[in-house]
Design a protein around this motif. Structure first.
Motif, PDB file in Angstrom:
ATOM      1  N   VAL A  47       2.306   1.876  -3.405  1.00 14.75           N
ATOM      2  CA  VAL A  47       1.266   2.407  -4.297  1.00 14.75           C
ATOM      3  C   VAL A  47       1.089   3.897  -4.059  1.00 14.75           C
ATOM      4  CG1 VAL A  47      -1.190   2.361  -4.853  1.00 14.75           C
ATOM      5  CG2 VAL A  47       0.045   0.220  -4.553  1.00 14.75           C
ATOM      6  N   LYS A  83      -9.559   4.450   1.474  1.00 16.85           N
ATOM      7  CA  LYS A  83      -9.579   3.257   0.620  1.00 16.85           C
ATOM      8  C   LYS A  83      -9.882   3.548  -0.845  1.00 16.85           C
ATOM      9  CE  LYS A  83     -10.782   0.098   4.402  1.00 16.85           C
ATOM     10  NZ  LYS A  83     -11.678  -0.990   4.851  1.00 16.85           N
ATOM     11  N   ASN A  95      -5.945  -2.086 -10.683  1.00 18.36           N
ATOM     12  CA  ASN A  95      -5.901  -0.626 -10.757  1.00 18.36           C
ATOM     13  C   ASN A  95      -4.501  -0.122 -11.077  1.00 18.36           C
ATOM     14  OD1 ASN A  95      -8.613  -0.322 -10.178  1.00 18.36           O
ATOM     15  ND2 ASN A  95      -8.295  -0.169  -7.978  1.00 18.36           N
ATOM     16  N   THR A 113       4.712   1.842  -8.596  1.00 17.74           N
ATOM     17  CA  THR A 113       3.795   0.768  -8.964  1.00 17.74           C
ATOM     18  C   THR A 113       4.514  -0.525  -9.339  1.00 17.74           C
ATOM     19  OG1 THR A 113       3.707   1.685 -11.203  1.00 17.74           O
ATOM     20  CG2 THR A 113       1.966   2.331  -9.691  1.00 17.74           C
ATOM     21  N   SER A 138      -7.788  -6.518  -6.862  1.00 18.66           N
ATOM     22  CA  SER A 138      -8.373  -5.270  -7.331  1.00 18.66           C
ATOM     23  C   SER A 138      -7.320  -4.171  -7.396  1.00 18.66           C
ATOM     24  CB  SER A 138      -9.524  -4.854  -6.414  1.00 18.66           C
ATOM     25  OG  SER A 138     -10.047  -3.608  -6.794  1.00 18.66           O
ATOM     26  N   ARG A 139      -6.461  -4.087  -6.354  1.00 23.16           N
ATOM     27  CA  ARG A 139      -5.396  -3.088  -6.357  1.00 23.16           C
ATOM     28  C   ARG A 139      -4.439  -3.317  -7.512  1.00 23.16           C
ATOM     29  NH1 ARG A 139      -4.471  -0.286  -1.600  1.00 23.16           N
ATOM     30  NH2 ARG A 139      -3.163   1.014  -2.934  1.00 23.16           N
ATOM     31  N   ASP A 168       0.832  -1.207   0.000  1.00 20.49           N
ATOM     32  CA  ASP A 168       0.000   0.000   0.000  1.00 20.49           C
ATOM     33  C   ASP A 168       0.867   1.258   0.000  1.00 20.49           C
ATOM     34  OD1 ASP A 168      -2.287  -1.527   0.012  1.00 20.49           O
ATOM     35  OD2 ASP A 168      -2.565  -1.421   2.178  1.00 20.49           O
ATOM     36  N   LEU A 222      -3.949   7.638  -1.182  1.00 19.37           N
ATOM     37  CA  LEU A 222      -5.092   6.824  -0.768  1.00 19.37           C
ATOM     38  C   LEU A 222      -5.840   7.565   0.328  1.00 19.37           C
ATOM     39  CD1 LEU A 222      -6.095   3.946  -1.571  1.00 19.37           C
ATOM     40  CD2 LEU A 222      -5.058   3.135   0.539  1.00 19.37           C
ATOM     41  N   GLN A 237      -8.357   5.715  -4.388  1.00 26.75           N
ATOM     42  CA  GLN A 237      -7.206   6.395  -4.944  1.00 26.75           C
ATOM     43  C   GLN A 237      -7.612   7.760  -5.500  1.00 26.75           C
ATOM     44  OE1 GLN A 237      -5.490   3.647  -7.775  1.00 26.75           O
ATOM     45  NE2 GLN A 237      -4.078   2.856  -6.248  1.00 26.75           N
ATOM     46  N   GLU A 250      -9.139  -7.995  -2.516  1.00 29.35           N
ATOM     47  CA  GLU A 250      -8.675  -6.609  -2.417  1.00 29.35           C
ATOM     48  C   GLU A 250      -7.350  -6.415  -3.152  1.00 29.35           C
ATOM     49  OE1 GLU A 250      -7.047  -3.430   0.921  1.00 29.35           O
ATOM     50  OE2 GLU A 250      -8.114  -5.227   1.569  1.00 29.35           O
TER      51      GLU A 250
END
Length: 288
Positions: free
Chosen positions: A73, A153, A108, A78, A104-105, A70, A150, A155, A101
């Motif tokens: 990110v 939760k 993204n 990335t 999904s991250r 996290d 973030l 972006q 989760e």
């Protein structure tokens, strides 16, 4: 005379078959240009590949890696975040919600929009974009500094823009905008020839923390002062650089009354007004 190999039948789902083929491909177990599961099984039987437990990591290790992912990110790193995400997804300890989760991250992170914006930020290249807000109004912004953050939760692109019309923050922060990443029109991002700014506009906000919060508080990177007040027993003074009062107020309001904003007056007045409105909604008497 050549000896025929013994055949075996594997009963696996299509997903498991695809995973086995991916592992075979990763280790070069191929039949022509196609991954070969039989060669993979043979390599395991001959101990050319070793099988190790994939569910023996502690919850603390999983949490630490998730937080590291996290954090990367949020910093826009990335590529490194993807490495940690893929490492976690290989593990068998992940619960289904956590796996969903992270997947999904990862999706993204790999979106063309995120990759393009990260590229501009990394090159410190100002750019323009189109944005549709929650009321479906279209805005155009000229961005001189940006970072992906973030917030609760989701972006967001925190950015310094030439445009100030419609900004509801205090005057000192009118150039700062917080744009939801999923509302940016990825077809309308273009570079511009101007200078990149070193950071967002910021103000210094002083808070006094009391009660259990004063002892439990953990300093943040934005804090420039974090001391016990010598003339007030068990009161901690925190001064923080703030670039967006909306998110700052969302944070401190949940700790009232153990967190009191002392200055500047513009931020303190906004919090007071929120409290007054809340009291009125609950039919509480207010002494002005």
């Amino acid at each position: 005379m050549s000896r025929k190999g013994q055949s075996i039948t594997l009963s696996v789902s299509e997903r498991d078959k695809a995973q086995l083929e991916a592992i075979a491909s990763e280790f070069g177990m191929m039949w022509g240009d196609r991954p070969n599961i039989s060669k993979l099984v043979e390599a395991i039987a001959r101990r050319q590949l070793l099988i190790a437990p994939n569910n023996n990591w502690s919850p603390d290790r999983i949490r630490a890696l998730k937080r590291a992912m996290d954090g990367l990110v949020d910093l826009g790193e990335t590529e490194q975040a993807e490495i940690l995400a893929n490492l976690l997804l290989e593990r068998g300890e992940l619960s289904l919600p956590l796996r969903t989760e992270i997947e999904s991250r990862l999706e993204n992170m790999r979106s063309p929009l995120r990759v393009e914006i990260d590229r501009y930020i990394h090159r410190q290249q100002p750019f323009q974009l189109s944005y549709q807000d929650a009321a479906s109004r279209l805005w155009n912004f000229t961005i001189h500094h940006a970072k992906i953050q973030l917030h609760e939760k989701r972006q967001y692109l925190d950015c310094w823009c030439e445009e100030t019309e419609g900004n509801q923050d205090i005057e000192a922060l009118h150039h700062n905008w917080c744009l939801r990443l999923d509302r940016i029109n990825d077809a309308a991002i273009t570079p511009i020839a101007t200078k990149w700014r070193p950071d967002l506009d910021q103000i210094e906000v002083e808070m006094h923390l009391s009660g259990g919060l004063a002892f439990a508080y953990k300093a943040k990177s934005e804090d420039i002062v974090n001391n016990w007040l010598p003339d007030r027993q068990r009161v901690r003074q925190v001064v923080r650089r703030v670039s967006n009062t909306f998110w700052f107020m969302r944070e401190v309001m949940q700790y009232a009354p153990d967190c009191v904003v002392v200055s500047p007056e513009g931020v303190r007045d906004r919090i007071k007004q929120k409290l007054i409105n809340l009291c009125r909604q609950y039919d509480l008497q207010i002494r002005e």
